[in-house]
Design a protein around this motif. Structure first.
Motif, PDB file in Angstrom:
ATOM      1  N   ALA A   1      14.234  74.022  -0.583  1.00 44.80           N
ATOM      2  CA  ALA A   1      14.353  72.572  -0.732  1.00 44.80           C
ATOM      3  C   ALA A   1      13.595  71.840   0.369  1.00 44.80           C
ATOM      4  O   ALA A   1      12.913  70.839   0.111  1.00 44.80           O
ATOM      5  N   LEU A   2      13.676  72.333   1.596  1.00 46.10           N
ATOM      6  CA  LEU A   2      12.953  71.690   2.692  1.00 46.10           C
ATOM      7  C   LEU A   2      11.440  71.812   2.523  1.00 46.10           C
ATOM      8  O   LEU A   2      10.702  70.848   2.720  1.00 46.10           O
ATOM      9  N   VAL A   3      10.985  72.990   2.141  1.00 48.30           N
ATOM     10  CA  VAL A   3       9.545  73.187   1.937  1.00 48.30           C
ATOM     11  C   VAL A   3       9.064  72.358   0.751  1.00 48.30           C
ATOM     12  O   VAL A   3       8.009  71.727   0.810  1.00 48.30           O
ATOM     13  N   GLY A   4       9.844  72.309  -0.311  1.00 47.23           N
ATOM     14  CA  GLY A   4       9.467  71.509  -1.475  1.00 47.23           C
ATOM     15  C   GLY A   4       9.398  70.033  -1.161  1.00 47.23           C
ATOM     16  O   GLY A   4       8.480  69.333  -1.606  1.00 47.23           O
ATOM     17  N   SER A   5      10.344  69.531  -0.391  1.00 48.13           N
ATOM     18  CA  SER A   5      10.305  68.111  -0.037  1.00 48.13           C
ATOM     19  C   SER A   5       9.117  67.813   0.870  1.00 48.13           C
ATOM     20  O   SER A   5       8.509  66.739   0.785  1.00 48.13           O
ATOM     21  N   LEU A   6       8.767  68.769   1.717  1.00 44.34           N
ATOM     22  CA  LEU A   6       7.592  68.577   2.568  1.00 44.34           C
ATOM     23  C   LEU A   6       6.319  68.557   1.733  1.00 44.34           C
ATOM     24  O   LEU A   6       5.440  67.712   1.942  1.00 44.34           O
ATOM     25  N   ILE A   7       6.225  69.461   0.770  1.00 39.47           N
ATOM     26  CA  ILE A   7       5.033  69.509  -0.085  1.00 39.47           C
ATOM     27  C   ILE A   7       4.929  68.245  -0.929  1.00 39.47           C
ATOM     28  O   ILE A   7       3.849  67.670  -1.075  1.00 39.47           O
ATOM     29  N   LEU A   8       6.044  67.796  -1.490  1.00 34.88           N
ATOM     30  CA  LEU A   8       6.007  66.590  -2.318  1.00 34.88           C
ATOM     31  C   LEU A   8       5.802  65.331  -1.485  1.00 34.88           C
ATOM     32  O   LEU A   8       5.264  64.339  -1.974  1.00 34.88           O
ATOM     33  N   GLY A   9       6.211  65.351  -0.232  1.00 36.66           N
ATOM     34  CA  GLY A   9       6.065  64.172   0.609  1.00 36.66           C
ATOM     35  C   GLY A   9       4.732  64.065   1.312  1.00 36.66           C
ATOM     36  O   GLY A   9       4.389  62.992   1.816  1.00 36.66           O
ATOM     37  N   MET A  10       3.961  65.132   1.369  1.00 28.16           N
ATOM     38  CA  MET A  10       2.685  65.094   2.079  1.00 28.16           C
ATOM     39  C   MET A  10       1.696  64.080   1.503  1.00 28.16           C
ATOM     40  O   MET A  10       1.030  63.387   2.271  1.00 28.16           O
ATOM     41  N   PRO A  11       1.555  63.935   0.195  1.00 27.79           N
ATOM     42  CA  PRO A  11       0.611  62.921  -0.303  1.00 27.79           C
ATOM     43  C   PRO A  11       0.973  61.502   0.143  1.00 27.79           C
ATOM     44  O   PRO A  11       0.092  60.670   0.361  1.00 27.79           O
ATOM     45  N   ALA A  12       2.245  61.210   0.317  1.00 20.14           N
ATOM     46  CA  ALA A  12       2.638  59.874   0.757  1.00 20.14           C
ATOM     47  C   ALA A  12       2.323  59.660   2.228  1.00 20.14           C
ATOM     48  O   ALA A  12       2.192  58.517   2.674  1.00 20.14           O
ATOM     49  N   LEU A  13       2.195  60.735   2.992  1.00 25.20           N
ATOM     50  CA  LEU A  13       1.926  60.604   4.413  1.00 25.20           C
ATOM     51  C   LEU A  13       0.439  60.553   4.741  1.00 25.20           C
ATOM     52  O   LEU A  13       0.068  60.162   5.842  1.00 25.20           O
ATOM     53  N   THR A  14      -0.411  60.937   3.813  1.00 22.66           N
ATOM     54  CA  THR A  14      -1.849  60.930   4.078  1.00 22.66           C
ATOM     55  C   THR A  14      -2.393  59.525   3.852  1.00 22.66           C
ATOM     56  O   THR A  14      -1.980  58.811   2.946  1.00 22.66           O
ATOM     57  N   ILE A  15      -3.338  59.145   4.695  1.00 23.47           N
ATOM     58  CA  ILE A  15      -3.962  57.826   4.588  1.00 23.47           C
ATOM     59  C   ILE A  15      -5.315  58.032   3.924  1.00 23.47           C
ATOM     60  O   ILE A  15      -6.203  58.703   4.462  1.00 23.47           O
ATOM     61  N   THR A  16      -5.485  57.446   2.752  1.00 17.48           N
ATOM     62  CA  THR A  16      -6.736  57.628   2.011  1.00 17.48           C
ATOM     63  C   THR A  16      -7.555  56.349   1.938  1.00 17.48           C
ATOM     64  O   THR A  16      -8.699  56.378   1.532  1.00 17.48           O
ATOM     65  N   HIS A  17      -6.963  55.232   2.308  1.00 18.82           N
ATOM     66  CA  HIS A  17      -7.681  53.966   2.196  1.00 18.82           C
ATOM     67  C   HIS A  17      -8.222  53.549   3.554  1.00 18.82           C
ATOM     68  O   HIS A  17      -7.529  53.586   4.552  1.00 18.82           O
ATOM     69  N   SER A  18      -9.483  53.146   3.578  1.00 17.36           N
ATOM     70  CA  SER A  18     -10.060  52.577   4.782  1.00 17.36           C
ATOM     71  C   SER A  18     -10.436  51.130   4.472  1.00 17.36           C
ATOM     72  O   SER A  18     -10.622  50.771   3.308  1.00 17.36           O
ATOM     73  N   PRO A  19     -10.590  50.282   5.455  1.00 18.23           N
ATOM     74  CA  PRO A  19     -10.889  48.874   5.192  1.00 18.23           C
ATOM     75  C   PRO A  19     -12.197  48.675   4.434  1.00 18.23           C
ATOM     76  O   PRO A  19     -12.311  47.777   3.619  1.00 18.23           O
ATOM     77  N   THR A  20     -13.195  49.519   4.644  1.00 21.77           N
ATOM     78  CA  THR A  20     -14.470  49.338   3.945  1.00 21.77           C
ATOM     79  C   THR A  20     -14.332  49.664   2.464  1.00 21.77           C
ATOM     80  O   THR A  20     -14.968  49.034   1.625  1.00 21.77           O
ATOM     81  N   GLU A  21     -13.505  50.637   2.117  1.00 19.89           N
ATOM     82  CA  GLU A  21     -13.326  50.973   0.710  1.00 19.89           C
ATOM     83  C   GLU A  21     -12.650  49.838  -0.045  1.00 19.89           C
ATOM     84  O   GLU A  21     -13.010  49.530  -1.176  1.00 19.89           O
ATOM     85  N   THR A  22     -11.675  49.174   0.558  1.00 19.82           N
ATOM     86  CA  THR A  22     -10.991  48.083  -0.136  1.00 19.82           C
ATOM     87  C   THR A  22     -11.914  46.894  -0.277  1.00 19.82           C
ATOM     88  O   THR A  22     -11.883  46.202  -1.287  1.00 19.82           O
ATOM     89  N   GLN A  23     -12.782  46.628   0.699  1.00 17.04           N
ATOM     90  CA  GLN A  23     -13.721  45.524   0.573  1.00 17.04           C
ATOM     91  C   GLN A  23     -14.742  45.807  -0.509  1.00 17.04           C
ATOM     92  O   GLN A  23     -15.097  44.930  -1.285  1.00 17.04           O
ATOM     93  N   GLN A  24     -15.219  47.040  -0.588  1.00 13.60           N
ATOM     94  CA  GLN A  24     -16.192  47.393  -1.614  1.00 13.60           C
ATOM     95  C   GLN A  24     -15.576  47.302  -2.994  1.00 13.60           C
ATOM     96  O   GLN A  24     -16.217  46.860  -3.937  1.00 13.60           O
ATOM     97  N   SER A  25     -14.304  47.708  -3.147  1.00  9.66           N
ATOM     98  CA  SER A  25     -13.684  47.639  -4.460  1.00  9.66           C
ATOM     99  C   SER A  25     -13.454  46.189  -4.876  1.00  9.66           C
ATOM    100  O   SER A  25     -13.555  45.850  -6.040  1.00  9.66           O
ATOM    101  N   GLN A  26     -13.183  45.293  -3.922  1.00 10.02           N
ATOM    102  CA  GLN A  26     -13.010  43.892  -4.269  1.00 10.02           C
ATOM    103  C   GLN A  26     -14.346  43.263  -4.672  1.00 10.02           C
ATOM    104  O   GLN A  26     -14.416  42.452  -5.580  1.00 10.02           O
ATOM    105  N   VAL A  27     -15.427  43.677  -4.017  1.00  8.31           N
ATOM    106  CA  VAL A  27     -16.741  43.159  -4.358  1.00  8.31           C
ATOM    107  C   VAL A  27     -17.153  43.639  -5.738  1.00  8.31           C
ATOM    108  O   VAL A  27     -17.700  42.893  -6.533  1.00  8.31           O
ATOM    109  N   SER A  28     -16.870  44.871  -6.059  1.00  6.14           N
ATOM    110  CA  SER A  28     -17.268  45.408  -7.352  1.00  6.14           C
ATOM    111  C   SER A  28     -16.477  44.782  -8.494  1.00  6.14           C
ATOM    112  O   SER A  28     -16.939  44.756  -9.620  1.00  6.14           O
ATOM    113  N   HIS A  29     -15.298  44.245  -8.208  1.00  2.00           N
ATOM    114  CA  HIS A  29     -14.504  43.586  -9.254  1.00  2.00           C
ATOM    115  C   HIS A  29     -14.885  42.116  -9.389  1.00  2.00           C
ATOM    116  O   HIS A  29     -14.337  41.421 -10.221  1.00  2.00           O
ATOM    117  N   GLY A  30     -15.809  41.620  -8.607  1.00  3.81           N
ATOM    118  CA  GLY A  30     -16.300  40.270  -8.738  1.00  3.81           C
ATOM    119  C   GLY A  30     -15.486  39.232  -7.978  1.00  3.81           C
ATOM    120  O   GLY A  30     -15.495  38.068  -8.325  1.00  3.81           O
TER     121      GLY A  30
END
Length: 79
Positions: free
Chosen positions: A49-78
């Motif tokens: 249970a502890l290992v499973g909760s760690l595996i399932l919780g790891m994606p929530a702990l990783t940071i995938t967004h950077s400020p440049t990516e959000t600005q580029q996505s807003q520009v591409s949406h007009g």
């Protein structure tokens, strides 16, 4: 020098620390194979249970967004 004791409302509490038993408790009985298997299964379940909760919780702990990516996505949406 004797220790001075405070008055205690119950006599058995005052005498409890003077009582010493000369009877030894019986030795604990050995665990049965079923009890050993149950303890192992419980430990394995807790670890899983502890290992499973760690595996399932790891994606929530990783940071995938950077400020440049959000600005580029807003520009591409007009925006």
């Amino acid at each position: 020098m004797p220790r001075r004791r405070e008055p205690v409302p119950f006599a058995f509490v005052a005498e409890a620390d003077r009582f010493r038993s000369n009877v030894t408790p019986p030795p604990p009985e050995p665990a049965s194979p079923g009890r050993i298997a149950g303890r192992c299964l419980l430990g394995l379940t807790i670890v899983t249970a502890l290992v499973g909760s760690l595996i399932l919780g790891m994606p929530a702990l990783t940071i995938t967004h950077s400020p440049t990516e959000t600005q580029q996505s807003q520009v591409s949406h007009g925006r």
